[in-house]
Enzyme design. Structure first.
Site, mmCIF file in Angstrom:
data_model
loop_
_atom_site.group_PDB
_atom_site.id
_atom_site.type_symbol
_atom_site.label_atom_id
_atom_site.label_comp_id
_atom_site.label_asym_id
_atom_site.label_seq_id
_atom_site.Cartn_x
_atom_site.Cartn_y
_atom_site.Cartn_z
ATOM 1 N N CYS A 1 -10.644 0.605 7.163
ATOM 2 C CA CYS A 1 -10.100 1.898 7.566
ATOM 3 C C CYS A 1 -10.656 3.044 6.716
ATOM 4 C CB CYS A 1 -8.578 1.873 7.454
ATOM 5 S SG CYS A 1 -7.982 1.206 5.881
ATOM 6 N N GLU B 1 0.868 -1.201 0.000
ATOM 7 C CA GLU B 1 0.000 0.000 0.000
ATOM 8 C C GLU B 1 0.895 1.237 0.000
ATOM 9 O OE1 GLU B 1 -3.831 -1.633 2.253
ATOM 10 O OE2 GLU B 1 -2.298 -1.056 3.676
HETATM 11 O O1 FUB Z 1 -2.991 -0.640 9.258
HETATM 12 C C1 FUB Z 1 -4.118 0.178 9.517
HETATM 13 C C2 FUB Z 1 -4.733 0.620 8.228
HETATM 14 O O2 FUB Z 1 -5.165 -0.516 7.492
HETATM 15 C C3 FUB Z 1 -3.798 1.330 7.276
HETATM 16 O O3 FUB Z 1 -3.694 2.698 7.483
HETATM 17 C C4 FUB Z 1 -4.398 1.020 5.970
HETATM 18 O O4 FUB Z 1 -3.542 1.243 4.890
HETATM 19 C C5 FUB Z 1 -4.775 -0.421 6.134
HETATM 20 O O5 FUB Z 1 -3.679 -1.237 5.903
HETATM 21 ZN ZN ZN Z 2 -7.916 3.038 4.380
#
Ligand code: FUB
Ligand code: ZN
Length: 650
Positions: A410, A319
């Site tokens: 999230c 990500e």
């Molecule tokens: O790890 C917590 C949240 O979940 C992150 O900010 C997002 O990218 C997702 O991986």
């Molecule tokens: Zn998110």
């Protein structure tokens, strides 16, 4: 109707936040700005009426709320939901609901929050610890995640501090809006535990996922307790510092101290929250070295790693940010949370430096790669926000359309809290200056130089660049009103050479005050109007909203020979449904004329760009072409979409 914040609470806040060093520019709080336009007002109402309730329902259905009840011993069971950081979704929704209460009083929602907060309080351990995943069964937390039974055993991956940060943000929002301390008390108890556990001579590891830094700063502002500020600074200084912990590496921006970093790397949400936290520490310590570091990284993002939609994070794997100029379209990740983090960071950069270039990035992200993340109806979401789609390949966590929730959710909960905070991004003030940063019909009531100033914006922005601004001030002496002249209105899509307009001829903006023409000589992206403002003084700013063709830097390989379309702050895309069922073989002439047309009943009212295009397999055979705002794509079924279209030369 505005929620009434009790006077005593305002006094407490005023005392708690009296500081000698802080951001030189102060944002006008979201509670002082009422959006009256159709574009954002609708988004805020939908967020309140649909997104928050549906997300709360999802938290209920997926066990996120039950986790607190089980941790509290109010019911039997094991940890219910997929991830250890799922508590944070509940916190973010409470944060959003609190902001929303400031705009729309809602006793029922307030009672729901109090009930939730009571569950969180009951789930909190005696010494302040709370992480339902571990609290439920400390001897045997679910094995689906790294870490062991022990607290703080996986600070790099375990998300205890990430959860805490979201809790502090939510608790402060709830306190600010309602004046109640029920959530704030929980946050303080938890932060006190963390402050006694981490620091020099104690646990020295920074969190793997940044977020607590921002939360601690908010807690410091709300309480005036310096130790929260010191802890935030400690976490920032520890990142990249091998003394005290084994470095997590670039994924967590933990490969080098912030002062030695000059490139945005790793997980984009972590990075965005980190840079925002560094900006807070820069402001609150007044130390230049923090500003210089995030300025360097900002330059890197804006000139090499920013999507035209304002999205950040090119790679699905991790990500994460990619290499310089690595900006693929179909596989672009652009997590909705990363867009929110980018807005938060750019707002802070502006408050530090007063340059509108940060607001140009903020606005671009806001109108494009951020709101694309939530449907117009407010109940479905994108997690990644891609810039091209073949109509078939699932890209949204296994789906080809926006979906109602995700295992890792999230993004929806981040939308819940971001949208109602938006009014707080419109204005700012500093000594003798009021900044007007964003445009949309609204009414703002500022406390400025000890007097009341009311500002009324009348405009149909973002569809029309005509902006009427009435200033109602009772301030006797002259002061400056700074109007942001957006980069796009000056022929500069971004503050770098990453994107540029093909046709660079300028269409001038026009400005009058009480109908008298004014010279437009922007400095740092602002036009400054200094005068003794009288009640009812009227500014008229006309920004030229022309259709623009954009090209990318030659090193963005996927966009070579392609162009994108913009009008005002809006980035456009072509969808198959508007273009005879297919766009993969559609090309545009670089000099083709485009015309804008407003459609009231399409996608809740949008300006469409109309023109002519050619099929690449049938040169010279033209057909009608239509582009819609990128944020509104994928609302009429899953079909081909592209932001960047091939250019044909006549
Ligand atoms: O790890 C917590 C949240 O979940 C992150 O900010 C997002 O990218 C997702 O991986
Ligand atoms: Zn998110």
């Amino acid at each position: 109707m505005k929620y009434l914040v009790c006077l005593s609470m305002l006094l407490i806040l005023a005392c708690a936040t009296e500081r000698s060093v802080d951001y030189p520019i102060e944002p006008v709080p979201f509670t002082s700005v009422t959006l009256t336009d159709s574009f954002w007002r609708h988004r805020l109402e939908t967020n309140r009426a649909v997104t928050i309730p549906s997300s709360l329902r999802k938290c209920q259905e997926t066990g996120r709320i039950a986790n607190f009840e089980i941790a509290a011993g109010q019911r039997e069971g094991e940890f219910q939901s997929p991830f250890p950081f799922d508590d944070s979704d509940v916190y973010k929704i409470i944060e959003g609901a609190s902001y929303s209460l400031a705009t729309f009083a809602d006793v029922e929602l307030e009672a729901i929050l109090d009930e939730l907060i009571a569950k969180i309080a009951a789930a909190q351990e005696e010494d302040g610890y709370i992480m339902t995943w571990r609290t439920i069964n400390p001897n045997k937390p679910p094995t689906t995640w790294s870490g062991t039974a022990e607290r703080w055993s996986d600070i790099g991956g375990g998300h205890e501090l990430y959860n805490a940060g979201h809790m502090y943000e939510a608790a402060v929002a709830h306190y600010q809006v309602t004046g109640k301390r029920n959530f704030l008390r929980i946050a303080i108890k938890n932060a006190d535990l963390i402050a006694s556990t981490f620091g020099p001579g104690k646990l020295m590891s920074p969190p793997g996922h940044e977020e607590i830094e921002i939360g601690l700063v908010k807690l410091y502002r709300a309480t005036g307790d310096e130790k929260y500020l010191q802890l935030a600074r400690f976490f920032i200084d520890q990142r990249g510092n091998a003394q005290g912990h084994e470095l997590y590496g670039p994924y967590s921006q933990d490969h080098a101290p912030i002062f030695d970093q000059d490139e945005a790397v790793g997980h984009a949400v972590r990075a965005g929250y980190f840079y925002s936290g560094v900006a807070d520490i820069a402001a609150l310590t007044g130390e230049r070295k923090y500003v210089d570091a995030i300025d360097r990284i900002w330059d890197n993002v804006v000139s090499k790693k920013l999507y035209i939609t304002g999205g950040i994070g090119a790679r699905r794997g991790g990500e994460a940010f990619g290499e310089n100029y690595e900006l693929p379209n179909a596989t672009s990740y652009n997590e909705t949370c990363a867009a929110i983090a980018n807005v938060m960071w750019n707002q802070r950069m502006f408050l530090l430096k007063g340059d509108a270039k940060y607001l140009d990035v903020l606005e671009r992200t806001l109108y494009n790669g951020l709101i694309s993340g939530v449907s117009l109806d407010g109940d479905t979401f994108f997690y990644p926000n891609c810039l091209a789609f073949d109509g078939k390949t699932p890209f949204n966590q296994g789906a080809t359309t926006r979906t109602a929730w995700f295992d890792c959710s999230c993004c929806p909960s981040n939308i819940c809290r971001f949208i109602p905070s938006l009014p707080g991004y419109f204005y700012a003030q500093q000594q003798d200056t009021i900044y007007i940063n964003l445009y949309a019909a609204n009414e703002a009531s500022l406390r400025f130089k000890g007097k009341d100033v009311k500002i009324i914006q009348e405009t149909n922005y973002p569809w029309d660049g005509k902006i009427g601004i009435t200033i109602d001030a009772s301030v006797a002496e002259p002061f400056a009103v700074k109007l942001r002249l957006p980069g796009w209105a000056m022929g500069r899509p971004v503050p770098s050479d990453l994107y540029s307009y093909i046709h660079t001829e300028k269409v001038a903006a026009l400005l009058t005050v009480n109908q008298e023409p004014q010279e437009i000589q922007p400095r740092n992206g602002f036009i400054t109007l200094t005068r003794k403002w009288l009640r009812g003084d009227r500014i008229q700013l006309d920004l030229p909203m022309v259709e623009r063709q954009v090209v990318a830097h030659a090193l963005v390989t996927e966009n070579v020979g392609r162009m994108a379309l913009e009008r005002g702050p809006i980035v456009y895309c072509a969808e198959a449904v508007d273009n005879a069922g297919q766009i993969s073989d559609l090309a545009l002439h670089a000099d083709s004329l485009l015309q804008s047309e407003y459609f009231e009943h399409l996608l809740r009212g949008v300006v469409v760009l109309n023109g002519r295009a050619e099929r690449t397999d049938a040169p010279n055979r033209e057909q009608d072409f239509h582009a819609i705002p990128y944020y509104a794509w994928n609302h009429r079924g899953a079909g081909e979409m592209a932001v960047w279209l091939p250019i044909v030369h006549r």
